[in-house]
Write a protein that holds these residues in place. Structure first.
Motif, PDB file in Angstrom:
ATOM      1  N   SER A 187       2.266  67.988  27.637  1.00  0.00           N
ATOM      2  CA  SER A 187       2.803  68.957  26.682  1.00  0.00           C
ATOM      3  C   SER A 187       4.176  69.373  27.146  1.00  0.00           C
ATOM      4  CB  SER A 187       1.875  70.157  26.521  1.00  0.00           C
ATOM      5  OG  SER A 187       1.957  70.973  27.650  1.00  0.00           O
TER       6      SER A 187
ATOM      7  N   ASP B 136       5.679  65.452  33.097  1.00  0.00           N
ATOM      8  CA  ASP B 136       6.762  64.464  33.000  1.00  0.00           C
ATOM      9  C   ASP B 136       7.271  64.035  34.383  1.00  0.00           C
ATOM     10  OD1 ASP B 136       8.155  66.822  33.601  1.00  0.00           O
ATOM     11  OD2 ASP B 136       9.871  66.266  32.341  1.00  0.00           O
ATOM     12  N   ASP B 137       7.234  64.979  35.343  1.00  0.00           N
ATOM     13  CA  ASP B 137       7.712  64.670  36.698  1.00  0.00           C
ATOM     14  C   ASP B 137       6.946  63.506  37.342  1.00  0.00           C
ATOM     15  OD1 ASP B 137       8.810  67.867  37.602  1.00  0.00           O
ATOM     16  OD2 ASP B 137       7.536  67.495  35.870  1.00  0.00           O
TER      17      ASP B 137
ATOM     18  N   GLY C  64      12.422  61.279  30.302  1.00  0.00           N
ATOM     19  CA  GLY C  64      13.842  61.612  30.211  1.00  0.00           C
ATOM     20  C   GLY C  64      14.615  60.895  31.313  1.00  0.00           C
TER      21      GLY C  64
ATOM     22  N   GLU D  17      14.942  62.831  34.675  1.00  0.00           N
ATOM     23  CA  GLU D  17      13.823  62.748  35.633  1.00  0.00           C
ATOM     24  C   GLU D  17      13.753  61.361  36.253  1.00  0.00           C
ATOM     25  OE1 GLU D  17      11.718  64.902  36.839  1.00  0.00           O
ATOM     26  OE2 GLU D  17      12.236  66.598  35.552  1.00  0.00           O
TER      27      GLU D  17
HETATM   28  P1  ATP Z   1       6.102  69.397  32.550  1.00  0.00           P
HETATM   29  O1  ATP Z   1       5.090  70.472  32.417  1.00  0.00           O
HETATM   30  O2  ATP Z   1       5.653  68.119  31.888  1.00  0.00           O
HETATM   31  O3  ATP Z   1       6.590  69.187  33.950  1.00  0.00           O
HETATM   32  P2  ATP Z   1       8.797  70.424  32.051  1.00  0.00           P
HETATM   33  O4  ATP Z   1       8.796  71.896  31.915  1.00  0.00           O
HETATM   34  O5  ATP Z   1       9.277  69.797  33.312  1.00  0.00           O
HETATM   35  O6  ATP Z   1       7.342  69.884  31.654  1.00  0.00           O
HETATM   36  P3  ATP Z   1      10.201  70.104  29.474  1.00  0.00           P
HETATM   37  O7  ATP Z   1      10.895  71.411  29.414  1.00  0.00           O
HETATM   38  O8  ATP Z   1       9.120  69.822  28.501  1.00  0.00           O
HETATM   39  O9  ATP Z   1       9.684  69.738  30.954  1.00  0.00           O
HETATM   40  O10 ATP Z   1      11.327  68.973  29.358  1.00  0.00           O
HETATM   41  C1  ATP Z   1      11.001  67.628  29.477  1.00  0.00           C
HETATM   42  C2  ATP Z   1      12.249  66.822  29.295  1.00  0.00           C
HETATM   43  O11 ATP Z   1      12.789  67.031  27.995  1.00  0.00           O
HETATM   44  C3  ATP Z   1      13.418  67.128  30.227  1.00  0.00           C
HETATM   45  O12 ATP Z   1      13.278  66.550  31.513  1.00  0.00           O
HETATM   46  C4  ATP Z   1      14.575  66.503  29.448  1.00  0.00           C
HETATM   47  O13 ATP Z   1      14.612  65.103  29.649  1.00  0.00           O
HETATM   48  C5  ATP Z   1      14.183  66.757  27.995  1.00  0.00           C
HETATM   49  N1  ATP Z   1      14.928  67.865  27.336  1.00  0.00           N
HETATM   50  C6  ATP Z   1      15.473  67.799  26.108  1.00  0.00           C
HETATM   51  N2  ATP Z   1      16.091  68.947  25.782  1.00  0.00           N
HETATM   52  C7  ATP Z   1      15.952  69.782  26.797  1.00  0.00           C
HETATM   53  C8  ATP Z   1      16.373  71.126  27.045  1.00  0.00           C
HETATM   54  N3  ATP Z   1      17.062  71.830  26.172  1.00  0.00           N
HETATM   55  N4  ATP Z   1      16.025  71.677  28.219  1.00  0.00           N
HETATM   56  C9  ATP Z   1      15.287  70.992  29.088  1.00  0.00           C
HETATM   57  N5  ATP Z   1      14.875  69.710  28.897  1.00  0.00           N
HETATM   58  C10 ATP Z   1      15.194  69.099  27.780  1.00  0.00           C
END
Ligand code: ATP
Ligand code: ZN
Length: 226
Positions: free
Chosen positions: A15, A56-57, A74, A77
């Motif tokens: 998510s 995603d990490d 992304g 990452e």
């Molecule tokens: P997880 O719980 O899966 O670790 P997360 O909090 O690390 O989630 P998200 O904020 O969902 O990750 O972002 C995932 C990816 O979406 C980012 O690594 C990036 O590639 C992309 N992305 C697109 N727009 C944005 C934005 N405005 N801010 C952050 N990430 C973005």
């Protein structure tokens, strides 16, 4: 770990900002998936495909270790993990199948509103908070700028106010979060989109034929959207 599973394993973010569009593309490619259950593995009903739903990490490492066959991730990452694994001498290879049209963002350096930014040299000797130390170091090394990175996996934008860093390096799309924290973007260092990648090791002939068919469909879906 050798992946000799007969079913194709595709890693997607469970998510977050990439999950909806990754899932929508897979559905448009013809995969029938029951996503209602909050399970790690979702079985596709009409093809020999399983989805691994993870943070995603974790996706770049799953592909580089050959645990998953395909993954949506992304570029930020992906390249961060690639640089880190290269530095540690760990497996870091993958095949790029396709750059997506979604997941666009940029990794930028931001500083307090009053900071007088004249170019990368203005950052000399500063402490910079980031979740992307490898991408930041690659950029500032290229610029010949010395700095100290402060690794934070969250709350990066509060670091200057908390007095634990002088500037930050974080993902930006609108800049609203920066502004809310009294920061301004001074330098973009990396432009990112989501990509679909494949593990480097050869798949069985059956699995590779399935990947090829899926990619033809993905191409069709993405062209229809243009
Ligand atoms: P997880 O719980 O899966 O670790 P997360 O909090 O690390 O989630 P998200 O904020 O969902 O990750 O972002 C995932 C990816 O979406 C980012 O690594 C990036 O590639 C992309 N992305 C697109 N727009 C944005 C934005 N405005 N801010 C952050 N990430 C973005
Ligand atoms: Zn994450």
């Amino acid at each position: 770990t050798k992946n000799d599973q007969p079913r194709l394993r595709i890693a997607i973010q469970k998510s977050g900002r990439l999950s909806t569009e990754s899932q929508n593309l897979l559905k448009a490619m013809g995969l029938k998936i029951n996503m209602r259950e909050q399970r790690l593995i979702a079985h596709c009903e009409n093809m020999p495909v399983d989805l691994l739903r993870v943070r995603d990490d974790d996706i770049p490492g799953l592909i580089m270790d050959g645990v998953a066959d395909l993954g949506f991730i992304g570029e930020n990452e992906l390249e961060e993990k690639e640089l880190e694994r290269q530095r540690l001498g760990e497996p870091a290879e993958y095949k790029l199948l396709k750059r997506m049209t979604f997941g666009g963002c940029r990794l930028s350096i931001a500083a307090t509103e009053e900071f007088d930014y004249q170019g990368p040299h203005s950052l000399e000797g500063l402490r910079i908070a980031t979740s992307y130390p490898e991408l930041l170091k690659r950029y500032l090394d290229e610029q010949g700028v010395n700095f100290k990175s402060v690794m934070l996996n969250g709350s990066v934008e509060v670091a200057p106010r908390a007095g634990i860093a002088d500037a930050i390096c974080d993902l930006v799309s609108t800049g609203a979060t920066l502004e809310a924290n009294g920061l301004k973007e001074v330098q973009d260092i990396f432009h990112s989109k989501a990509v679909l990648i494949q593990a480097k090791a050869a798949l069985s002939a059956e699995k590779q034929a399935l990947v090829d068919r899926l990619m033809v469909r993905a191409q069709g879906v993405m062209q229809a959207k243009e």
